[in-house]
Write a protein that holds these residues in place. Structure first.
Motif, PDB file in Angstrom:
ATOM      1  N   THR A  54     -23.550  15.074 102.573  1.00 26.53           N
ATOM      2  CA  THR A  54     -23.960  14.473 101.306  1.00 26.53           C
ATOM      3  C   THR A  54     -25.412  14.821 101.011  1.00 26.53           C
ATOM      4  OG1 THR A  54     -24.348  12.438 100.043  1.00 26.53           O
ATOM      5  CG2 THR A  54     -24.441  12.226 102.454  1.00 26.53           C
ATOM      6  N   ASN A  55     -25.659  15.134  99.740  1.00 25.97           N
ATOM      7  CA  ASN A  55     -27.020  15.447  99.298  1.00 25.97           C
ATOM      8  C   ASN A  55     -27.740  14.181  98.815  1.00 25.97           C
ATOM      9  OD1 ASN A  55     -29.185  17.191  98.318  1.00 25.97           O
ATOM     10  ND2 ASN A  55     -28.398  16.780  96.268  1.00 25.97           N
ATOM     11  N   SER A  56     -27.168  13.023  99.092  1.00 24.51           N
ATOM     12  CA  SER A  56     -27.768  11.777  98.606  1.00 24.51           C
ATOM     13  C   SER A  56     -29.261  11.687  98.922  1.00 24.51           C
ATOM     14  CB  SER A  56     -27.062  10.586  99.248  1.00 24.51           C
ATOM     15  OG  SER A  56     -27.786   9.413  98.949  1.00 24.51           O
ATOM     16  N   SER A  57     -30.016  11.130  97.974  1.00 24.07           N
ATOM     17  CA  SER A  57     -31.456  10.958  98.170  1.00 24.07           C
ATOM     18  C   SER A  57     -31.756   9.752  99.047  1.00 24.07           C
ATOM     19  CB  SER A  57     -32.157  10.702  96.836  1.00 24.07           C
ATOM     20  OG  SER A  57     -31.911  11.719  95.955  1.00 24.07           O
ATOM     21  N   ALA A  58     -30.821   8.819  99.122  1.00 24.79           N
ATOM     22  CA  ALA A  58     -31.162   7.546  99.766  1.00 24.79           C
ATOM     23  C   ALA A  58     -30.062   6.950 100.625  1.00 24.79           C
ATOM     24  CB  ALA A  58     -31.553   6.532  98.687  1.00 24.79           C
TER      25      ALA A  58
ATOM     26  N   THR B  76     -23.031  11.560  91.504  1.00 30.20           N
ATOM     27  CA  THR B  76     -23.895  10.443  91.113  1.00 30.20           C
ATOM     28  C   THR B  76     -24.185   9.500  92.295  1.00 30.20           C
ATOM     29  OG1 THR B  76     -22.720  10.637  89.025  1.00 30.20           O
ATOM     30  CG2 THR B  76     -24.108   8.700  89.269  1.00 30.20           C
ATOM     31  N   GLU B  77     -25.423   9.007  92.295  1.00 32.33           N
ATOM     32  CA  GLU B  77     -25.921   8.212  93.441  1.00 32.33           C
ATOM     33  C   GLU B  77     -25.394   6.775  93.405  1.00 32.33           C
ATOM     34  OE1 GLU B  77     -27.407   9.372  95.936  1.00 32.33           O
ATOM     35  OE2 GLU B  77     -28.920   8.022  96.750  1.00 32.33           O
ATOM     36  N   VAL B  78     -24.116   6.616  93.688  1.00 31.69           N
ATOM     37  CA  VAL B  78     -23.518   5.276  93.762  1.00 31.69           C
ATOM     38  C   VAL B  78     -22.656   5.251  95.023  1.00 31.69           C
ATOM     39  CG1 VAL B  78     -21.919   3.655  92.648  1.00 31.69           C
ATOM     40  CG2 VAL B  78     -23.525   4.968  91.252  1.00 31.69           C
TER      41      VAL B  78
ATOM     42  N   GLY C 287     -24.085  18.607  88.484  1.00 33.29           N
ATOM     43  CA  GLY C 287     -25.240  18.141  87.713  1.00 33.29           C
ATOM     44  C   GLY C 287     -26.521  18.840  88.131  1.00 33.29           C
ATOM     45  N   ASN C 288     -27.625  18.128  87.876  1.00 28.90           N
ATOM     46  CA  ASN C 288     -28.971  18.597  88.200  1.00 28.90           C
ATOM     47  C   ASN C 288     -29.028  19.378  89.529  1.00 28.90           C
ATOM     48  OD1 ASN C 288     -31.643  18.598  87.596  1.00 28.90           O
ATOM     49  ND2 ASN C 288     -31.910  16.389  87.737  1.00 28.90           N
ATOM     50  N   MET C 289     -28.532  18.753  90.583  1.00 26.55           N
ATOM     51  CA  MET C 289     -28.630  19.337  91.927  1.00 26.55           C
ATOM     52  C   MET C 289     -27.448  20.239  92.264  1.00 26.55           C
ATOM     53  SD  MET C 289     -31.460  18.261  93.120  1.00 26.55           S
ATOM     54  CE  MET C 289     -31.348  18.700  94.842  1.00 26.55           C
ATOM     55  N   GLY C 290     -26.241  19.759  91.969  1.00 20.94           N
ATOM     56  CA  GLY C 290     -25.030  20.410  92.451  1.00 20.94           C
ATOM     57  C   GLY C 290     -24.905  21.868  92.026  1.00 20.94           C
TER      58      GLY C 290
ATOM     59  N   LEU D  60     -18.813   5.196  94.792  1.00 21.44           N
ATOM     60  CA  LEU D  60     -18.296   6.485  94.297  1.00 21.44           C
ATOM     61  C   LEU D  60     -18.285   7.514  95.420  1.00 21.44           C
ATOM     62  CD1 LEU D  60     -17.618   8.324  91.739  1.00 21.44           C
ATOM     63  CD2 LEU D  60     -20.020   8.924  91.811  1.00 21.44           C
ATOM     64  N   LYS D  61     -19.352   7.537  96.178  1.00 24.13           N
ATOM     65  CA  LYS D  61     -19.442   8.528  97.262  1.00 24.13           C
ATOM     66  C   LYS D  61     -18.387   8.231  98.336  1.00 24.13           C
ATOM     67  CE  LYS D  61     -24.269   9.819  96.542  1.00 24.13           C
ATOM     68  NZ  LYS D  61     -24.247  11.168  96.027  1.00 24.13           N
ATOM     69  N   ARG D  62     -18.181   6.957  98.641  1.00 28.87           N
ATOM     70  CA  ARG D  62     -17.161   6.606  99.647  1.00 28.87           C
ATOM     71  C   ARG D  62     -15.776   7.056  99.198  1.00 28.87           C
ATOM     72  NH1 ARG D  62     -18.108   3.334 103.918  1.00 28.87           N
ATOM     73  NH2 ARG D  62     -15.983   2.548 103.852  1.00 28.87           N
TER      74      ARG D  62
ATOM     75  N   PHE E 153     -17.108  21.482  91.855  1.00 30.55           N
ATOM     76  CA  PHE E 153     -16.239  20.582  91.074  1.00 30.55           C
ATOM     77  C   PHE E 153     -17.063  19.481  90.411  1.00 30.55           C
ATOM     78  CE2 PHE E 153     -14.253  16.303  91.498  1.00 30.55           C
ATOM     79  CZ  PHE E 153     -13.364  16.391  90.437  1.00 30.55           C
ATOM     80  N   ASP E 154     -16.674  19.161  89.171  1.00 30.85           N
ATOM     81  CA  ASP E 154     -17.270  17.988  88.512  1.00 30.85           C
ATOM     82  C   ASP E 154     -16.177  17.332  87.672  1.00 30.85           C
ATOM     83  OD1 ASP E 154     -20.538  17.226  87.865  1.00 30.85           O
ATOM     84  OD2 ASP E 154     -19.003  16.308  86.585  1.00 30.85           O
ATOM     85  N   VAL E 155     -16.317  16.024  87.462  1.00 26.11           N
ATOM     86  CA  VAL E 155     -15.333  15.317  86.634  1.00 26.11           C
ATOM     87  C   VAL E 155     -15.632  15.524  85.152  1.00 26.11           C
ATOM     88  CG1 VAL E 155     -14.655  13.496  88.247  1.00 26.11           C
ATOM     89  CG2 VAL E 155     -16.740  13.204  86.902  1.00 26.11           C
TER      90      VAL E 155
END
Ligand code: NAD
Length: 291
Positions: free
Chosen positions: A120-124, A95-97, A15-18, A100-102, A35-37
């Motif tokens: 992880t590139n997570s924002s939070a 996606t920031e969930v 997506g946007n970042m990846g 999902l990340k786990r 990779f993306d789904v």
């Protein structure tokens, strides 16, 4: 693992970042599989690479040979097995969930070679909330790029209590080879460094809007022309995605139960209408008809 052993990079999420993180890695000489789904996202990302690289050559930022090498280095794939199976370093930008990340990290732990670092590139979401989904907690950490990832120099590397010195050092070094400026956070803290500072600005901007003190454009203009910021908080939010802000605020509210953490009503209104910012053509500003 020695730094020289890092050759193959896997990026999860195009997506946007990846897709931009993947392309930056490819430009810097790494073999990258992204990779993306979502098939459409993969196609769009691949087309972006085809349009971006010639532009860099035209501007004299890359030679034709460097652009061709970067094109040859990057692949967009629809299987996590093929993307991560031979990866030395994985950057997750899905996606920031949290759930999902786990799940992604549990899959990566099964698929990626045992020596691979999983960032992880997570924002939070701090990596200690994800690391225990794997059997390699010392190799799971935050590597937080900024948007647009091809342009922004800063990367925040967060060394949670479970992260080894080696993983943090290798990640810092990789950022430098990516031509970025990494900063090391020695502790996990909500929002990391820069977003905490931005959050304070953005909270104040939202309050001023909500109280009817000023409109979006005037608040942005105050930040740009008074404080010298490259863009105001609302314009920046259109770039980063109102959907992401909404999800982050809701996650925070679920965690704290504090109504002050809820997204402000104007943000909710845009989110409900699917107005996520530039990517949907409308957010705080209207981009319809603009390239
Ligand atoms: P995005 O919605 O543009 O992209 C997320 C991608 O993840 C989508 O293409 C989606 O199809 C894909 N995805 C969903 N489930 C997946 C799975 N199981 N496997 C692989 N891909 C999957 O979001 P984004 O803005 O690129 O954000 C991605 C991550 O980067 C988030 O964690 C976010 O917090 C972080 N981040 C975003 C920004 C920003 O400004 N947008 C900045 C820094 C960090």
């Amino acid at each position: 693992m020695n730094f020289e052993d890092i050759k193959n990079i896997c990026v999860v999420g195009a997506g946007n970042m990846g897709h931009q993180i993947a392309l930056q890695a490819a430009i810097c000489g790494y073999k990258v599989k992204c990779f993306d789904v979502n098939q459409e996202t993969l196609k769009k990302a691949d087309a972006f690479v085809d349009s971006y690289l010639p532009g860099r050559v035209e501007k004299g930022r890359l030679t034709t040979e460097q652009a061709q090498a970067a094109r040859g280095n990057i692949q967009f794939v629809d299987s996590l097995e093929s993307a991560a199976g031979d990866a030395d370093f994985v950057i997750e930008a899905a996606t920031e969930v949290l759930s999902l990340k786990r799940k992604i990290f549990a899959d990566l732990d099964r698929i990626a070679p045992k020596h691979a670092i999983l960032a992880t590139n997570s924002s939070a979401i701090v990596s200690s909330k994800i690391a225990d989904a794997t059997q390699r907690q010392d190799k799971v950490l935050n590597m937080h790029f900024f948007n647009p990832a091809l342009v922004m120099k800063l990367v925040e590397v967060v060394k949670g209590p479970h992260v080894s010195d080696e993983s943090a050092d290798l990640t810092m070094e990789l950022c430098r080879v990516f031509q970025k400026v990494p900063v090391l956070l020695k502790k996990e803290v909500d929002g990391f460094l820069l977003n905490r500072i931005f959050a304070a600005i953005s909270r104040e901007a939202s309050w001023l809007l909500e109280m009817g003190v000023a409109e979006v454009e005037d608040i942005d203009n105050a930040c740009v022309y008074g404080a010298g910021h490259p863009m105001g908080p609302f314009r920046l939010n259109d770039l980063t995605g109102l959907d992401l802000s909404y999800i982050m605020r809701m996650e925070k509210f679920r965690e704290t139960g504090n109504p002050a953490d809820l997204p402000n009503p104007r943000l909710v209104e845009h989110y409900m209408k699917g107005e996520y910012g530039e990517k949907t053509g409308k957010g705080w500003y209207d981009y319809s008809g603009k390239k």
